[in-house]
Design a protein around this motif. Structure first.
Motif, PDB file in Angstrom:
ATOM      1  N   VAL A  84       0.847  -1.194   0.000  1.00 11.42           N
ATOM      2  CA  VAL A  84       0.000   0.000   0.000  1.00 11.42           C
ATOM      3  C   VAL A  84       0.882   1.243   0.000  1.00 11.42           C
ATOM      4  CG1 VAL A  84      -0.181   0.174   2.528  1.00 11.42           C
ATOM      5  CG2 VAL A  84      -2.017   1.088   1.098  1.00 11.42           C
ATOM      6  N   ILE A  91       0.622   5.375   0.877  1.00  3.15           N
ATOM      7  CA  ILE A  91      -0.201   6.246   1.719  1.00  3.15           C
ATOM      8  C   ILE A  91       0.148   7.693   1.428  1.00  3.15           C
ATOM      9  CG2 ILE A  91      -0.688   6.952   4.084  1.00  3.15           C
ATOM     10  CD1 ILE A  91      -0.255   4.069   4.931  1.00  3.15           C
ATOM     11  N   THR A 132      -5.208   5.765   0.744  1.00  2.20           N
ATOM     12  CA  THR A 132      -4.423   4.603   0.339  1.00  2.20           C
ATOM     13  C   THR A 132      -4.489   4.408  -1.165  1.00  2.20           C
ATOM     14  OG1 THR A 132      -6.304   3.113   0.687  1.00  2.20           O
ATOM     15  CG2 THR A 132      -4.847   3.500   2.557  1.00  2.20           C
ATOM     16  N   SER A 133      -3.547   3.645  -1.668  1.00  3.18           N
ATOM     17  CA  SER A 133      -3.464   3.413  -3.116  1.00  3.18           C
ATOM     18  C   SER A 133      -4.576   2.514  -3.636  1.00  3.18           C
ATOM     19  CB  SER A 133      -2.104   2.801  -3.463  1.00  3.18           C
ATOM     20  OG  SER A 133      -1.897   1.606  -2.728  1.00  3.18           O
ATOM     21  N   ILE A 183      -3.755  -0.218   9.442  1.00  2.00           N
ATOM     22  CA  ILE A 183      -2.859  -0.273   8.283  1.00  2.00           C
ATOM     23  C   ILE A 183      -1.889  -1.446   8.413  1.00  2.00           C
ATOM     24  CG2 ILE A 183      -0.988   0.955   7.105  1.00  2.00           C
ATOM     25  CD1 ILE A 183      -2.548   3.559   7.834  1.00  2.00           C
ATOM     26  N   TYR A 191      -1.845  -4.769   5.705  1.00  4.22           N
ATOM     27  CA  TYR A 191      -0.833  -4.668   4.656  1.00  4.22           C
ATOM     28  C   TYR A 191       0.522  -5.140   5.188  1.00  4.22           C
ATOM     29  CZ  TYR A 191      -4.435  -1.650   2.661  1.00  4.22           C
ATOM     30  OH  TYR A 191      -5.627  -1.153   2.186  1.00  4.22           O
ATOM     31  N   VAL A 211       4.305  -1.137   3.660  1.00  6.65           N
ATOM     32  CA  VAL A 211       3.693   0.184   3.791  1.00  6.65           C
ATOM     33  C   VAL A 211       4.698   1.231   3.321  1.00  6.65           C
ATOM     34  CG1 VAL A 211       2.603   1.820   5.363  1.00  6.65           C
ATOM     35  CG2 VAL A 211       2.366  -0.626   5.774  1.00  6.65           C
ATOM     36  N   SER A 268      -1.027   8.691  -3.965  1.00  6.81           N
ATOM     37  CA  SER A 268      -0.804   7.433  -3.224  1.00  6.81           C
ATOM     38  C   SER A 268      -0.340   6.322  -4.145  1.00  6.81           C
ATOM     39  CB  SER A 268      -2.092   7.034  -2.505  1.00  6.81           C
ATOM     40  OG  SER A 268      -3.135   6.802  -3.429  1.00  6.81           O
TER      41      SER A 268
END
Length: 394
Positions: free
Chosen positions: A207, A209, A219-220, A292, A296, A299, A388
């Motif tokens: 992900v 951010i 987030t992506s 998060i 994930y 990160v 992101s």
């Protein structure tokens, strides 16, 4: 996995125990200020020599390897300082407390000389105080601890389950304001070395951010977490608290008149509001970071220069309310504990680069433009979501 973890609890000292804690706070503060003054005087002398060398068109004198104040030199001078009649009261604290103060001072001054941080400041009485102890503090029972030079145990309240078989490396007793005010709270923090078992499963997801003011986290994969304006929710109460405080009589240095009791009670009420504000921000950041890290494995976040961003007087209060640095530190240490990856990415042109074709806009993009159309591929891009995705790729 062996980690260093902190456990922070609130303590409730009696009036007699508060007096002893005030003395120990004063000892640590005096040690910091005394030895910081020594370093400042030597630094001023070296600066004067550098200015004289510039005027005479000579080379600047390098920092002397011999004679320059170091941690070992100041530590060796501690016993002689305690033997003086003026500083006999320094024997209240154990020697390990002063060693910790000198280590922190040496680290702060070395960071200043490397131009990584600002100049170390003198500690004041009305600011938050603290002192550290490594061996002279033990947990007597479930709700009591025994500290150095305090005969009776201090009561504390547990907020989490402290493991029984755990190695306590050090402990720090602190307060969050003026130690003599009514609204000040006292805390004890245990730095432990313990084995940690990861709680979250690996999801093999990545992900990116993007941090913002309207949406705190974008987030992506398209999720958005709105920013809560805690400072605006409590603005009315804080404004009234400041108005009531300004009407009370405070301490006057010229006439040496003490502050009134109403001033102290109102100051404690105002302090509670600021404590509530900081606790709300911490709680929201902890919940976001947990979500998060739980979902994930990799990160990626943008590395922002918040110090320069705060110079914008129109957005400074909103930027300070978001606490992006705090959120980043929470995600970083939780990723380390769970065995996951955390990376920071340079945020340059992440909002102006098209995530579909890679085209970079030449024009400046104001904060008011939340969407833009790519002139090359014609795709409509959301500013934060596009950034992101570029952070994830970068």
């Amino acid at each position: 996995m062996i980690i260093n973890r902190g456990h922070k609890y609130r303590i409730y000292p009696t009036d007699e125990q508060k007096e002893i804690l005030l003395r120990m706070f004063g000892c640590a503060r005096k040690c910091w200020n005394h030895f910081l003054n020594e370093r400042n005087e030597q630094y001023k002398e070296w600066k004067n020599l550098c200015s004289l060398a510039e005027q005479a068109n000579q080379e600047k004198p390098s920092k002397p390897s011999e004679g320059w104040i170091t941690y070992n030199r100041q530590q060796n001078s501690l016993p002689q300082l305690k033997k003086q009649n003026e500083f006999e009261w320094l024997n209240v604290c154990p020697s390990q407390t002063y060693q910790r103060v000198l280590r922190d001072l040496d680290n702060a001054f070395s960071q200043f000389l490397k131009k990584k941080k600002g100049h170390p400041q003198f500690h004041k009485f009305k600011r938050p105080q603290s002192f550290s102890v490594s061996q002279q503090i033990t947990i007597v029972s479930k709700n009591h601890i025994k500290c150095a030079n305090i005969k009776e145990p201090i009561r504390f309240v547990k907020t989490d389950k402290l493991p029984c078989r755990v190695k306590v490396c050090s402990a720090t007793i602190s307060c969050d304001g003026n130690p003599k005010s009514k609204g000040t709270q006292f805390y004890v923090s245990f730095n432990t070395e313990e084995t940690y078992q990861p709680r979250f499963n690996h999801t093999s997801k990545e992900v990116g951010i993007d941090l913002g003011l309207i949406d705190k986290v974008v987030t992506s994969d398209g999720q958005k977490f709105k920013s809560i304006k805690f400072h605006k929710k409590l603005a009315k109460k804080l404004r009234k608290a400041d108005q009531h405080l300004s009407r009370k009589r405070k301490y006057d240095k010229e006439t040496n008149t003490p502050s009134s009791r109403r001033y102290e009670t109102q100051a404690s009420k105002r302090q509670r509001l600021f404590r509530k504000l900081s606790n709300c921000r911490k709680d929201y950041n902890h919940k976001l970071s947990k979500y998060i890290v739980e979902n994930y494995d990799v990160v990626k976040m943008e590395k922002l220069n918040i110090k320069n961003m705060l110079r914008n007087h129109r957005l400074a209060s909103s930027i300070a309310n978001e606490c992006w640095c705090q959120l980043q530190t929470y995600i970083k240490y939780k990723c380390e504990w769970e065995g996951k990856t955390f990376k920071t990415v340079n945020p340059r042109n992440t909002s102006k680069t098209c995530s579909n074709c890679g085209y970079i806009l030449d024009k400046k993009m104001s904060l008011a433009t939340r969407r833009w159309i790519c002139p090359k591929c014609g795709s409509i891009l959301d500013r934060d979501a596009n950034a992101s995705i570029n952070i994830l790729v970068g």
